[in-house]
Design a protein around this motif. Structure first.
Motif, PDB file in Angstrom:
ATOM      1  N   ALA A  19       0.834  -1.209   0.000  1.00  0.00           N
ATOM      2  CA  ALA A  19       0.000   0.000   0.000  1.00  0.00           C
ATOM      3  C   ALA A  19       0.866   1.255   0.000  1.00  0.00           C
ATOM      4  O   ALA A  19       1.946   1.294   0.587  1.00  0.00           O
ATOM      5  N   THR A  20       0.382   2.288  -0.655  1.00  0.00           N
ATOM      6  CA  THR A  20       1.031   3.599  -0.641  1.00  0.00           C
ATOM      7  C   THR A  20       0.081   4.587   0.035  1.00  0.00           C
ATOM      8  O   THR A  20      -1.115   4.311   0.188  1.00  0.00           O
ATOM      9  N   PRO A  21       0.579   5.744   0.438  1.00  0.00           N
ATOM     10  CA  PRO A  21      -0.308   6.734   1.061  1.00  0.00           C
ATOM     11  C   PRO A  21      -1.527   7.088   0.219  1.00  0.00           C
ATOM     12  O   PRO A  21      -2.588   7.383   0.766  1.00  0.00           O
ATOM     13  N   HIS A  22      -1.391   7.048  -1.118  1.00  0.00           N
ATOM     14  CA  HIS A  22      -2.533   7.408  -1.965  1.00  0.00           C
ATOM     15  C   HIS A  22      -3.661   6.385  -1.850  1.00  0.00           C
ATOM     16  O   HIS A  22      -4.811   6.700  -2.177  1.00  0.00           O
ATOM     17  N   TRP A  23      -3.336   5.178  -1.384  1.00  0.00           N
ATOM     18  CA  TRP A  23      -4.384   4.184  -1.159  1.00  0.00           C
ATOM     19  C   TRP A  23      -5.406   4.686  -0.142  1.00  0.00           C
ATOM     20  O   TRP A  23      -6.578   4.275  -0.186  1.00  0.00           O
ATOM     21  N   LEU A  24      -4.992   5.538   0.789  1.00  0.00           N
ATOM     22  CA  LEU A  24      -5.930   6.052   1.788  1.00  0.00           C
ATOM     23  C   LEU A  24      -7.012   6.900   1.133  1.00  0.00           C
ATOM     24  O   LEU A  24      -8.177   6.860   1.538  1.00  0.00           O
ATOM     25  N   ARG A  25      -6.644   7.661   0.126  1.00  0.00           N
ATOM     26  CA  ARG A  25      -7.640   8.450  -0.610  1.00  0.00           C
ATOM     27  C   ARG A  25      -8.601   7.510  -1.339  1.00  0.00           C
ATOM     28  O   ARG A  25      -9.815   7.705  -1.292  1.00  0.00           O
ATOM     29  N   HIS A  26      -8.055   6.488  -2.012  1.00  0.00           N
ATOM     30  CA  HIS A  26      -8.910   5.507  -2.676  1.00  0.00           C
ATOM     31  C   HIS A  26      -9.827   4.813  -1.670  1.00  0.00           C
ATOM     32  O   HIS A  26     -11.000   4.567  -1.951  1.00  0.00           O
ATOM     33  N   THR A  27      -9.277   4.483  -0.504  1.00  0.00           N
ATOM     34  CA  THR A  27     -10.062   3.809   0.536  1.00  0.00           C
ATOM     35  C   THR A  27     -11.211   4.694   1.000  1.00  0.00           C
ATOM     36  O   THR A  27     -12.354   4.239   1.138  1.00  0.00           O
ATOM     37  N   ALA A  28     -10.910   5.965   1.224  1.00  0.00           N
ATOM     38  CA  ALA A  28     -11.935   6.899   1.694  1.00  0.00           C
ATOM     39  C   ALA A  28     -13.093   6.999   0.710  1.00  0.00           C
ATOM     40  O   ALA A  28     -14.268   6.882   1.087  1.00  0.00           O
ATOM     41  N   ILE A  29     -12.777   7.201  -0.561  1.00  0.00           N
ATOM     42  CA  ILE A  29     -13.834   7.393  -1.564  1.00  0.00           C
ATOM     43  C   ILE A  29     -14.604   6.097  -1.784  1.00  0.00           C
ATOM     44  O   ILE A  29     -15.838   6.104  -1.927  1.00  0.00           O
ATOM     45  N   THR A  30     -13.888   4.964  -1.808  1.00  0.00           N
ATOM     46  CA  THR A  30     -14.560   3.676  -1.992  1.00  0.00           C
ATOM     47  C   THR A  30     -15.527   3.385  -0.848  1.00  0.00           C
ATOM     48  O   THR A  30     -16.673   2.967  -1.075  1.00  0.00           O
ATOM     49  N   HIS A  31     -15.094   3.610   0.382  1.00  0.00           N
ATOM     50  CA  HIS A  31     -15.956   3.328   1.531  1.00  0.00           C
ATOM     51  C   HIS A  31     -17.140   4.293   1.585  1.00  0.00           C
ATOM     52  O   HIS A  31     -18.229   3.914   2.026  1.00  0.00           O
ATOM     53  N   GLN A  32     -16.941   5.526   1.145  1.00  0.00           N
ATOM     54  CA  GLN A  32     -18.077   6.452   1.064  1.00  0.00           C
ATOM     55  C   GLN A  32     -19.097   5.946   0.054  1.00  0.00           C
ATOM     56  O   GLN A  32     -20.303   6.005   0.287  1.00  0.00           O
ATOM     57  N   ALA A  33     -18.594   5.440  -1.074  1.00  0.00           N
ATOM     58  CA  ALA A  33     -19.497   4.893  -2.093  1.00  0.00           C
ATOM     59  C   ALA A  33     -20.252   3.693  -1.551  1.00  0.00           C
ATOM     60  O   ALA A  33     -21.467   3.541  -1.768  1.00  0.00           O
ATOM     61  N   GLN A  34     -19.565   2.830  -0.820  1.00  0.00           N
ATOM     62  CA  GLN A  34     -20.207   1.644  -0.249  1.00  0.00           C
ATOM     63  C   GLN A  34     -21.217   2.013   0.833  1.00  0.00           C
ATOM     64  O   GLN A  34     -22.162   1.260   1.083  1.00  0.00           O
ATOM     65  N   ALA A  35     -21.024   3.182   1.445  1.00  0.00           N
ATOM     66  CA  ALA A  35     -21.966   3.647   2.470  1.00  0.00           C
ATOM     67  C   ALA A  35     -23.213   4.271   1.854  1.00  0.00           C
ATOM     68  O   ALA A  35     -24.136   4.658   2.574  1.00  0.00           O
ATOM     69  N   GLY A  36     -23.245   4.371   0.517  1.00  0.00           N
ATOM     70  CA  GLY A  36     -24.445   4.862  -0.160  1.00  0.00           C
ATOM     71  C   GLY A  36     -24.440   6.339  -0.487  1.00  0.00           C
ATOM     72  O   GLY A  36     -25.467   6.888  -0.910  1.00  0.00           O
ATOM     73  N   ILE A  37     -23.297   7.007  -0.335  1.00  0.00           N
ATOM     74  CA  ILE A  37     -23.229   8.423  -0.689  1.00  0.00           C
ATOM     75  C   ILE A  37     -23.387   8.575  -2.199  1.00  0.00           C
ATOM     76  O   ILE A  37     -22.775   7.846  -2.972  1.00  0.00           O
ATOM     77  N   GLU A  38     -24.207   9.510  -2.628  1.00  0.00           N
ATOM     78  CA  GLU A  38     -24.519   9.674  -4.046  1.00  0.00           C
ATOM     79  C   GLU A  38     -23.288  10.052  -4.855  1.00  0.00           C
ATOM     80  O   GLU A  38     -22.370  10.708  -4.354  1.00  0.00           O
ATOM     81  N   LEU A  39     -23.307   9.635  -6.111  1.00  0.00           N
ATOM     82  CA  LEU A  39     -22.173   9.849  -7.002  1.00  0.00           C
ATOM     83  C   LEU A  39     -21.805  11.326  -7.118  1.00  0.00           C
ATOM     84  O   LEU A  39     -20.627  11.686  -7.119  1.00  0.00           O
ATOM     85  N   ARG A  40     -22.797  12.200  -7.204  1.00  0.00           N
ATOM     86  CA  ARG A  40     -22.508  13.632  -7.384  1.00  0.00           C
ATOM     87  C   ARG A  40     -21.754  14.198  -6.184  1.00  0.00           C
ATOM     88  O   ARG A  40     -20.889  15.074  -6.339  1.00  0.00           O
ATOM     89  N   TYR A  41     -22.069  13.696  -4.960  1.00  0.00           N
ATOM     90  CA  TYR A  41     -21.365  14.169  -3.771  1.00  0.00           C
ATOM     91  C   TYR A  41     -19.994  13.522  -3.646  1.00  0.00           C
ATOM     92  O   TYR A  41     -19.041  14.154  -3.165  1.00  0.00           O
ATOM     93  N   LEU A  42     -19.881  12.261  -4.085  1.00  0.00           N
ATOM     94  CA  LEU A  42     -18.568  11.620  -4.123  1.00  0.00           C
ATOM     95  C   LEU A  42     -17.623  12.411  -5.021  1.00  0.00           C
ATOM     96  O   LEU A  42     -16.454  12.630  -4.685  1.00  0.00           O
ATOM     97  N   ALA A  43     -18.134  12.825  -6.168  1.00  0.00           N
ATOM     98  CA  ALA A  43     -17.315  13.583  -7.116  1.00  0.00           C
ATOM     99  C   ALA A  43     -16.871  14.915  -6.520  1.00  0.00           C
ATOM    100  O   ALA A  43     -15.746  15.367  -6.756  1.00  0.00           O
ATOM    101  N   LYS A  44     -17.738  15.547  -5.744  1.00  0.00           N
ATOM    102  CA  LYS A  44     -17.376  16.815  -5.112  1.00  0.00           C
ATOM    103  C   LYS A  44     -16.306  16.608  -4.044  1.00  0.00           C
ATOM    104  O   LYS A  44     -15.377  17.404  -3.910  1.00  0.00           O
ATOM    105  N   THR A  45     -16.452  15.535  -3.250  1.00  0.00           N
ATOM    106  CA  THR A  45     -15.454  15.242  -2.218  1.00  0.00           C
ATOM    107  C   THR A  45     -14.104  14.915  -2.851  1.00  0.00           C
ATOM    108  O   THR A  45     -13.058  15.394  -2.411  1.00  0.00           O
TER     109      THR A  45
END
Length: 372
Positions: A312-338
């Motif tokens: 793992a590299t530090p950038h994996w944390l960003r991928h992890t954050a966005i992926t887990h937000q998506a799995q939590a049901g956050i809408e695509l438009r808000y994921l894109a903003k984050t």
């Protein structure tokens, strides 16, 4: 900006009429880099890839004008395995350090694509500038495959069970005899990983974050960030992030909540004042991954998790954050903003729901013998 050398300093071929003021390949590349000085992050990324190419050309006693289709393949092979390793690969160092090396490790397929995308832009510019006669990237028969940096979905992230274990490991209480230095490092590491997971920043954005970037508007907290492409955005701050930030600030002797126009850095060195640079923050996260891998490997069945943490590299944390937000049901438009993506299809790579459902439905397709 870019180091000169014998082959780099060769004059432009007389068959080409230059439209820029430059006496060497290095100077021509510097002219190109000046187009990106408005964004420090983009400038550093582009300089890194151009410098790797120039240094490789120097080792081959070649110039930019001599790069053809065959040389391009050779360079791509070099990115895959830069040899001799002691000459090209090494730990992060300041560019002025004698032990500085242009690679931390051989480039992955995704990193090679990104490098070639940047260099394709460089050669397009050099052709327009009259510095080289042609762009060798235009001769790539499989150019779309090689230079398309999009993937079906993001795979470089920590799956939920591993992230949950890691966060618990980061929060293990210290021994009563722990020093003040140990307490400082413990709280800072919790903040780093919590910040990365809750707000999905890039490493450079985290390193440059100031206390005053967190602000309250109409009772809600936001994080102001200047990201990729020098774009300004404001991201909602979850309650957990506000708690982590408040605990960290109180440990520094500050008020729990940031004040308007507060200039101090969020992440700080051991003196509590000096800010952390990108490279130092990168090393801290990588070291934490390594320590966590050693710890989880001891647990039964932890070998696979340990292997994931080691790569793992530090950038994996960003991928992890966005992926887990998506799995939590956050809408695509808000994921894109984050994530601060300009294209929704970039953010859509983090949506694994369809793949999960595909797996579930296909599981009903079995060999007849298994139904008996």
């Amino acid at each position: 900006m870019v180091a000169e050398s014998k082959s780099m300093s060769k004059a432009m071929p007389t068959t080409v009429s230059a439209h820029i003021v430059a006496n060497s390949d290095a100077q021509a590349v510097e002219q190109w880099l000046k187009e990106y000085t408005a964004s420090a992050q983009t400038f550093r990324a582009y300089r890194k890839e151009a410098e790797r190419l120039l240094l490789w050309l120097d080792a081959q006693r070649l110039s930019l004008a001599s790069v053809d289709r065959r040389r391009l393949d050779e360079f791509e092979g070099f990115l895959t395995n830069p040899l001799p390793a002691e000459q090209w690969v090494g730990p992060p160092r300041p560019r002025s350090h004698p032990d500085w090396r242009p690679f931390r490790c051989p480039l992955t397929a995704a990193s090679r694509r990104q490098s070639l995308i940047i260099l394709q832009g460089l050669f397009s510019w050099l052709v327009e500038a009259g510095w080289v006669a042609h762009n060798p990237f235009r001769l790539m028969r499989d150019k779309r495959r090689r230079l398309d940096n999009r993937q079906e979905e993001i795979e470089r992230y920590l799956e939920r069970p591993l992230w949950d274990w890691l966060w618990q490991w980061l929060n293990r209480p210290l021994e009563e005899s722990a020093s003040s230095r140990a307490h400082f490092l413990w709280r800072r590491r919790r903040l780093i990983f919590g910040f990365a997971y809750l707000l999905a920043p890039r490493i450079s954005e985290m390193a440059s974050a100031r206390m005053g970037d967190f602000f309250c508007r109409e009772g809600r907290w936001w994080w102001r960030v200047i990201g990729k492409g020098d774009k300004l955005a404001s991201i909602p701050v979850p309650a957990d992030m506000l708690t982590l930030l408040g605990e960290w600030r109180e440990h520094l002797g500050l008020t729990a909540l940031p004040e308007a126009d507060e200039s101090g850095s969020v992440l700080r060195g051991l003196n509590g004042k000096r800010s952390l640079g990108d490279n130092q923050l990168y090393r801290l996260i990588k070291m934490s991954f390594k320590e966590a891998a050693q710890e989880i490997e001891i647990d039964e069945g932890g070998a696979v998790f340990a292997q994931t943490l080691r790569k793992a590299t530090p950038h994996w944390l960003r991928h992890t954050a966005i992926t887990h937000q998506a799995q939590a049901g956050i809408e695509l438009r808000y994921l894109a903003k984050t994530a601060r993506h300009s294209r929704l299809d970039t953010t859509a790579r983090y949506l694994h729901t369809e793949a999960d459902e595909w797996q579930r439905q296909l599981a009903a397709h079995q060999l007849e013998s298994r139904r008996l």
